[in-house]
Design an enzyme around this catalytic site. Structure first.
Site, mmCIF file in Angstrom:
data_model
loop_
_atom_site.group_PDB
_atom_site.id
_atom_site.type_symbol
_atom_site.label_atom_id
_atom_site.label_comp_id
_atom_site.label_asym_id
_atom_site.label_seq_id
_atom_site.Cartn_x
_atom_site.Cartn_y
_atom_site.Cartn_z
ATOM 1 C CG ASN A 149 36.146 39.126 35.974
ATOM 2 O OD1 ASN A 149 37.278 38.633 35.984
ATOM 3 N ND2 ASN A 149 35.916 40.340 35.519
ATOM 4 C CB SER A 225 40.986 44.663 42.789
ATOM 5 O OG SER A 225 41.876 44.145 43.754
ATOM 6 C CD GLU A 244 46.064 43.738 31.018
ATOM 7 O OE1 GLU A 244 45.089 44.506 30.967
ATOM 8 O OE2 GLU A 244 46.946 43.711 30.148
ATOM 9 C CG LEU A 245 45.712 46.715 37.942
ATOM 10 C CD1 LEU A 245 46.396 47.766 38.796
ATOM 11 C CD2 LEU A 245 45.809 45.356 38.610
ATOM 12 C CB CYS A 278 38.151 44.662 33.868
ATOM 13 S SG CYS A 278 38.517 43.825 32.333
ATOM 14 C CD GLU A 372 36.389 47.568 38.803
ATOM 15 O OE1 GLU A 372 37.033 47.196 39.793
ATOM 16 O OE2 GLU A 372 36.578 47.136 37.649
HETATM 17 P P1 NAD Z 1 41.273 40.489 43.407
HETATM 18 O O1 NAD Z 1 42.301 41.547 43.267
HETATM 19 O O2 NAD Z 1 40.549 40.392 44.708
HETATM 20 O O3 NAD Z 1 41.948 39.042 43.194
HETATM 21 C C1 NAD Z 1 42.656 38.717 42.014
HETATM 22 C C2 NAD Z 1 43.673 37.611 42.330
HETATM 23 O O4 NAD Z 1 44.685 38.132 43.202
HETATM 24 C C3 NAD Z 1 43.072 36.403 43.041
HETATM 25 O O5 NAD Z 1 43.652 35.235 42.512
HETATM 26 C C4 NAD Z 1 43.510 36.632 44.482
HETATM 27 O O6 NAD Z 1 43.568 35.448 45.256
HETATM 28 C C5 NAD Z 1 44.900 37.222 44.271
HETATM 29 N N1 NAD Z 1 45.450 37.946 45.426
HETATM 30 C C6 NAD Z 1 44.774 38.514 46.458
HETATM 31 N N2 NAD Z 1 45.642 39.089 47.320
HETATM 32 C C7 NAD Z 1 46.887 38.894 46.816
HETATM 33 C C8 NAD Z 1 48.195 39.260 47.234
HETATM 34 N N3 NAD Z 1 48.400 39.941 48.350
HETATM 35 N N4 NAD Z 1 49.236 38.908 46.453
HETATM 36 C C9 NAD Z 1 49.055 38.240 45.303
HETATM 37 N N5 NAD Z 1 47.833 37.847 44.854
HETATM 38 C C10 NAD Z 1 46.767 38.170 45.597
HETATM 39 O O7 NAD Z 1 40.250 40.646 42.204
HETATM 40 P P2 NAD Z 1 38.860 39.884 41.956
HETATM 41 O O8 NAD Z 1 37.844 40.379 42.927
HETATM 42 O O9 NAD Z 1 39.086 38.418 41.830
HETATM 43 O O10 NAD Z 1 38.509 40.411 40.471
HETATM 44 C C11 NAD Z 1 37.837 41.598 40.215
HETATM 45 C C12 NAD Z 1 38.788 42.702 39.817
HETATM 46 O O11 NAD Z 1 39.588 42.310 38.703
HETATM 47 C C13 NAD Z 1 38.039 43.950 39.339
HETATM 48 O O12 NAD Z 1 38.663 45.091 39.849
HETATM 49 C C14 NAD Z 1 38.175 43.874 37.823
HETATM 50 O O13 NAD Z 1 38.031 45.114 37.167
HETATM 51 C C15 NAD Z 1 39.553 43.323 37.691
HETATM 52 N N6 NAD Z 1 39.750 42.724 36.361
HETATM 53 C C16 NAD Z 1 40.600 43.326 35.476
HETATM 54 C C17 NAD Z 1 40.743 42.811 34.187
HETATM 55 C C18 NAD Z 1 41.667 43.436 33.173
HETATM 56 O O14 NAD Z 1 42.014 42.745 32.215
HETATM 57 N N7 NAD Z 1 42.080 44.682 33.330
HETATM 58 C C19 NAD Z 1 40.022 41.679 33.815
HETATM 59 C C20 NAD Z 1 39.171 41.090 34.753
HETATM 60 C C21 NAD Z 1 39.044 41.620 36.020
#
Ligand code: NAD
Length: 468
Positions: A149, A225, A244-245, A278, A372
């Protein structure tokens, strides 16, 4: 685009398509890395950490300033790529790039402020003749894993502090939005020693998993996530970990609030980036006395928004990251309506687009507000009293940020004390962040803080030196 390993661009026969969510057309491809490719990247990072460790703070600061200047000049090009691959409105991509440049500048400044401290050894039994001090030293190799995002600023929030503290980095962007990220890695890499910054692309289950489990890595800095964060946490072993989730941020509007200001801020927070933030407003908790008036104001703010082609500078709301994401929001809203929520505005999906949606009479137990919901939805929950509003706000496994609108000092202080979140904003939406402030959630929203100074601190370890 190609990966960037050991100072070289690297391609593979196996590719992943990157699609434009606006028209579902393939824009480009990125290589699909294997575990072997990730290991090569990690080995080059392991070699580079020694070179970085010997570099002066003055030199690494100079490099980060140089990168800042180049990113500043290339802002428009980056913004357009972000919009193409994420569907984010161009004006918001431009904001992201402005902030990304500033994050780099902050890291260039912070790299000169890494201090240890003297330890009063004589305060402990046996320490009277000893002289002790600490040094903040690099961790070694940092793995940076980012979501779709905010593909550049969230990456910079990890890579720049890691480099500022003289660590080398292997970076894995999201496969949904890897293009601007790979361009950034190549640009930054051209200013750095080979291997200091590497970027690999591929599925999380392969590339991400190797980064999480490989013993070369000293720290994982992950944004994404809760589900992925938990899976990483279960596998990291002795690595340092920042998570950071996701969030389920409330905005609370009390009877004594400035309603117009609160409505404008709520709309900003609920619909920014089509609700895929997020710290987006995910629950609107209204005190009874102002609920009707505020709801009308929010609907009129919602009506002002222009949905359409994200490349148009006038567009406020673009598509979600893909059609499946929009379908998920659609299903969640439909379920809430079936269970008694009242649809006041929006509630329509077209391909990957979802119209900005206002729902009233939402029950705090509905899935719409328990989990969420990552879309442009403004769910209203009504509360009788200030205490009830704060109780509802806390009744969630998440705790990223919260916003409270009130003109009462007493209620503001009570909010600051009682709301369980990493950040409490008074008379601002929770969707507020400056890149230097400490940022990071409580409860399931994560652990550790980013925000450049705090991230740099977290990219070091402390060594004690004692003179007898
Ligand atoms: P996601 O968890 O699907 O993916 C995030 C990253 O993790 C991607 O690069 C993905 O390829 C990688 N990934 C997936 N499986 C993995 C594994 N088993 N091991 C290691 N890496 C792996 O998240 P998304 O859909 O890309 O983003 C949306 C989420 O991110 C929402 O929940 C949002 O709230 C959160 N988010 C949090 C913040 C924050 O700063 N707290 C900021 C932005 C987004």
């Amino acid at each position: 685009m190609k990966m960037f390993i050991n100072g070289n661009l690297m391609d593979k026969d196996e590719k992943i398509d990157v699609k434009n969510p606006f028209n579902n057309k393939t824009i480009d491809t990125v290589p699909e890395a294997t575990k072997e490719d990730v290991r090569n990247a990690l080995e080059s990072a392991a070699r580079a950490k020694k070179i970085l460790g010997d570099m002066s703070a003055r030199k690494i600061s100079r490099i980060l300033y140089d990168i800042y200047e180049v990113v500043l000049e290339s802002q428009e090009e980056f913004s357009r790529i972000i919009t193409l691959e994420t569907g984010k409105p161009l004006k918001d991509s431009r904001d992201e790039m402005k902030r990304s440049a500033q994050t780099l500048q902050l890291a260039a400044e912070e790299s000169k402020r890494i201090y240890g401290e003297t330890v009063p050894m004589d305060a402990g039994i046996g320490g009277r003749t000893a002289l002790g001090f600490t040094m903040k030293i690099p961790l070694g190799v940092v793995a940076a894993i980012t979501p779709f995002n905010y593909p550049i600023n969230l990456a910079v929030h990890k890579i720049a502090p890691a480099l500022a503290a003289k660590n080398s980095v292997v970076f894995k962007p999201s496969k949904e939005a890897p293009l601007a990220a790979l361009k950034l890695a190549e640009l930054m890499g051209s200013h750095l020693p080979d291997g200091a910054l590497n970027a690999v692309t591929g599925p999380g289950s392969v590339v991400g998993d190797e980064l999480v489990t490989n013993p070369i890595v000293n720290k994982i800095s992950f944004t994404g996530s809760v589900e992925t964060g938990l899976s990483i946490a279960s596998k990291v072993s002795m690595k340092k970990l920042t998570l950071e989730l996701g969030g389920n941020d409330p905005i609370i509007v009390l009877d004594d609030a400035d309603l117009e200001k609160a409505a404008v801020s709520t709309a900003k927070g609920a619909y920014l980036n089509a609700g895929q933030v997020c710290i987006g407003v995910k629950r609107i908790i209204l005190q009874k006395g102002i609920a009707d008036e505020f709801t009308d104001l929010l609907i009129s703010e919602t009506r002002k928004l222009k949905m359409g082609d994200p490349m148009d500078s006038e567009t406020d709301i673009g598509p979600l990251i893909n059609e499946e994401a929009a379908r998920k929001v659609e299903r969640t809203v439909e379920e809430a309506v079936k269970n008694g929520a009242q649809l006041l505005h929006g509630g329509r999906r077209e391909g990957a687009f979802y119209t900005p949606t206002v729902l009233d009479l939402v029950d705090p137990d509905m899935r719409l507000v328990c989990q969420e919901t990552f879309g442009p939805v403004a769910p209203i929950i009504r509360a009788e009293t200030v205490d009830e509003a704060f109780t509802i706000a806390n009744n969630t496994p998440y705790g990223l940020q919260a916003g409270v609108f009130t003109n009462s000092m007493e209620s503001a202080l009570k909010a600051a004390r009682t709301i369980e979140a990493g950040g409490v904003m008074i008379n601002k939406q929770p969707t507020f962040r400056t890149d230097n402030m400490p940022f990071g959630g409580f409860k399931m929203s994560g652990m550790g803080k980013e925000g450049v100074k705090y991230a740099v601190e977290d990219m070091t370890r402390t060594k004690l030196v004692v003179f007898g």
